[in-house]
Design a protein around this motif. Sequence first.
Motif, PDB file in Angstrom:
ATOM      1  N   ASN A   1       0.858  -1.134  -0.138  1.00 28.20           N
ATOM      2  CA  ASN A   1       0.010  -0.157  -0.017  1.00 28.20           C
ATOM      3  C   ASN A   1       0.719   1.169   0.106  1.00 28.20           C
ATOM      4  OD1 ASN A   1      -2.591  -1.437  -0.056  1.00 28.20           O
ATOM      5  ND2 ASN A   1      -2.422  -1.468   2.478  1.00 28.20           N
ATOM      6  N   SER A   2       1.757   1.373   0.771  1.00 30.22           N
ATOM      7  CA  SER A   2       2.973   2.483   0.620  1.00 30.22           C
ATOM      8  C   SER A   2       3.315   2.761  -0.578  1.00 30.22           C
ATOM      9  CB  SER A   2       3.986   2.256   1.759  1.00 30.22           C
ATOM     10  OG  SER A   2       3.276   2.042   3.207  1.00 30.22           O
ATOM     11  N   ASN A  12       2.188   1.799  -3.358  1.00 29.85           N
ATOM     12  CA  ASN A  12       1.005   2.079  -4.113  1.00 29.85           C
ATOM     13  C   ASN A  12       0.719   3.542  -4.344  1.00 29.85           C
ATOM     14  OD1 ASN A  12      -1.040   1.015  -5.946  1.00 29.85           O
ATOM     15  ND2 ASN A  12      -2.279   1.697  -4.536  1.00 29.85           N
ATOM     16  N   THR A  13       0.705   4.120  -2.961  1.00 32.83           N
ATOM     17  CA  THR A  13       0.513   5.591  -2.747  1.00 32.83           C
ATOM     18  C   THR A  13       1.673   6.433  -2.906  1.00 32.83           C
ATOM     19  OG1 THR A  13       0.672   5.490  -0.574  1.00 32.83           O
ATOM     20  CG2 THR A  13      -1.409   4.903  -1.670  1.00 32.83           C
ATOM     21  N   ARG A  14       2.628   5.950  -2.435  1.00 31.72           N
ATOM     22  CA  ARG A  14       3.926   7.046  -2.457  1.00 31.72           C
ATOM     23  C   ARG A  14       4.918   7.018  -3.427  1.00 31.72           C
ATOM     24  NH1 ARG A  14       3.777   9.717   1.972  1.00 31.72           N
ATOM     25  NH2 ARG A  14       6.096  10.352   1.955  1.00 31.72           N
ATOM     26  N   LYS A  20       3.519  14.384  -6.344  1.00 34.13           N
ATOM     27  CA  LYS A  20       2.284  13.693  -6.165  1.00 34.13           C
ATOM     28  C   LYS A  20       1.279  14.634  -5.370  1.00 34.13           C
ATOM     29  CE  LYS A  20       0.989   9.840  -6.254  1.00 34.13           C
ATOM     30  NZ  LYS A  20       1.199   8.963  -5.307  1.00 34.13           N
ATOM     31  N   ALA A  31      -3.146  10.442  -2.644  1.00 33.74           N
ATOM     32  CA  ALA A  31      -2.679   8.986  -2.514  1.00 33.74           C
ATOM     33  C   ALA A  31      -3.035   8.017  -3.903  1.00 33.74           C
ATOM     34  CB  ALA A  31      -3.600   8.263  -1.314  1.00 33.74           C
ATOM     35  N   GLY A  32      -3.775   8.559  -4.939  1.00 29.06           N
ATOM     36  CA  GLY A  32      -4.004   8.017  -6.185  1.00 29.06           C
ATOM     37  C   GLY A  32      -2.755   7.610  -6.801  1.00 29.06           C
ATOM     38  N   ARG A  33      -2.518   6.545  -7.237  1.00 24.61           N
ATOM     39  CA  ARG A  33      -1.429   6.241  -7.889  1.00 24.61           C
ATOM     40  C   ARG A  33      -0.860   7.071  -9.125  1.00 24.61           C
ATOM     41  NH1 ARG A  33      -1.359   0.049 -10.396  1.00 24.61           N
ATOM     42  NH2 ARG A  33      -1.742  -0.530  -8.135  1.00 24.61           N
ATOM     43  N   ASP A  54      -2.148  10.442  -9.103  1.00 27.10           N
ATOM     44  CA  ASP A  54      -2.240  11.737  -8.707  1.00 27.10           C
ATOM     45  C   ASP A  54      -1.167  12.890  -8.749  1.00 27.10           C
ATOM     46  OD1 ASP A  54      -4.794  10.832  -8.450  1.00 27.10           O
ATOM     47  OD2 ASP A  54      -4.881  11.018  -6.101  1.00 27.10           O
ATOM     48  N   ASN A 103       3.621  14.334  -0.983  1.00 26.64           N
ATOM     49  CA  ASN A 103       2.632  12.918  -0.951  1.00 26.64           C
ATOM     50  C   ASN A 103       3.312  11.551  -1.430  1.00 26.64           C
ATOM     51  OD1 ASN A 103       0.083  14.342  -0.001  1.00 26.64           O
ATOM     52  ND2 ASN A 103       0.437  15.568  -1.922  1.00 26.64           N
TER      53      ASN A 103
END
Length: 390
Positions: free
Chosen positions: A48-49, A51-53, A253, A256-258, A260, A329
């Motif tokens: 998840n990290s 995926n978002t970061r 970024k 959190a969107g992949r 964004d 982000n």
Amino acid sequence: MIKRSTNLSSYIVVLLIAVCSYSCTKETGAVPDPKPVNFSEVFDQFWNSMNTRYVFWKEDTTDWDAMRIKYKPIFDQLDLYKAADLRKSVNYFREMTAGLTDAHYYITFTHPLLKDSTVYPPLDKKRSSPYYHNPFNYSQLVTGKLDAGYMVGTDNVTDPTRRVTGIFGTFNNNVLYFSCNNFYLYDAFTSAKANPLKPVLQYFFAQLELSPSPYKGIIIDLRGNGGGDISDLNFLMGRFITSPMAFGSTRYKTGAGRLDYTPWLSSNVTPVANSKGVTIPVIALADNFSASLAESVTMAIRQTPNGYFIGEPTWGANGPYAFNEQLYNAGPFELEGFMKVQTSSAAFRDINGNFLEGEGIMPDLFVPFDRASLQAGQDHALRLAIERLK
């Protein structure tokens, strides 16, 4: 024309690990996720990290969703309290990240049984590159060719955890030379603590300000420089210009969107106060281990009116990197008690819109690494730079 320092320090080569250890800004500390209690949670937090970061999903060819499908069941079967499973997990993380574009990417493990393990995809990729070679310490070779009176200074007092070495001198009394092993020059220059690097910088800057310049050109040697504090970009290159100068663009970024992302925003060097600028030619020397901020400086040098780059393709870690979740982000994250992940906080492309992450900057004049010649005292890249400035 140059006073000899009475306290010469040995120049310290940047080792392999320094390429990932020196970041493009100061680290301020990120807030970790809750401590995982099993491997299922370890995997979820990591995936998840990422995926978002992670900032390069638009360019990266890694199928991150496929990684979840493949590895989630594997991690669910591992036991966080078994040494054998802990060691297996390192290999799984290595497999998952092997194809990542980010040349800052580096995993260290904080789990007591894994502290001797790392995952470093950029180095694994570099080892298969036709340009790859082990690091080389150019300092002794270079100082043997400088005119008498060159200066060497190392600051290991401003921050005792690092050694920042600068060399300044001339060739033929008409070509300025400066090198540094990493970029914490501003810290050394403004430090309240006396350090041998400060007078080296003071004298170099004083020579830059001479008008008209008595020199034919300047060589900035960034070979082996793994980067450092972003403030050094303006602190050094801001003395070469009199107005803001674009050298590329940066994308951040926005959530959190992949995917964004902000639009690409111009990245500029800003002149220091009262800068007189430099009109004589400037040549950057860089090699396979010039990374991060060293690459930014190389690109900035090429944008000066008479800038040029001689050497090898650089490391390819162009994206800015900072531990600061309040400002970004994206970027580094931590799994408490298990791992720390270093990854870029923003994406970067050069002035022509080329995305060079993981590839490096190609020189204007490519000089292949030749260890035998270097060991025999022949620095072909340096020789060609001096000849170009005659």
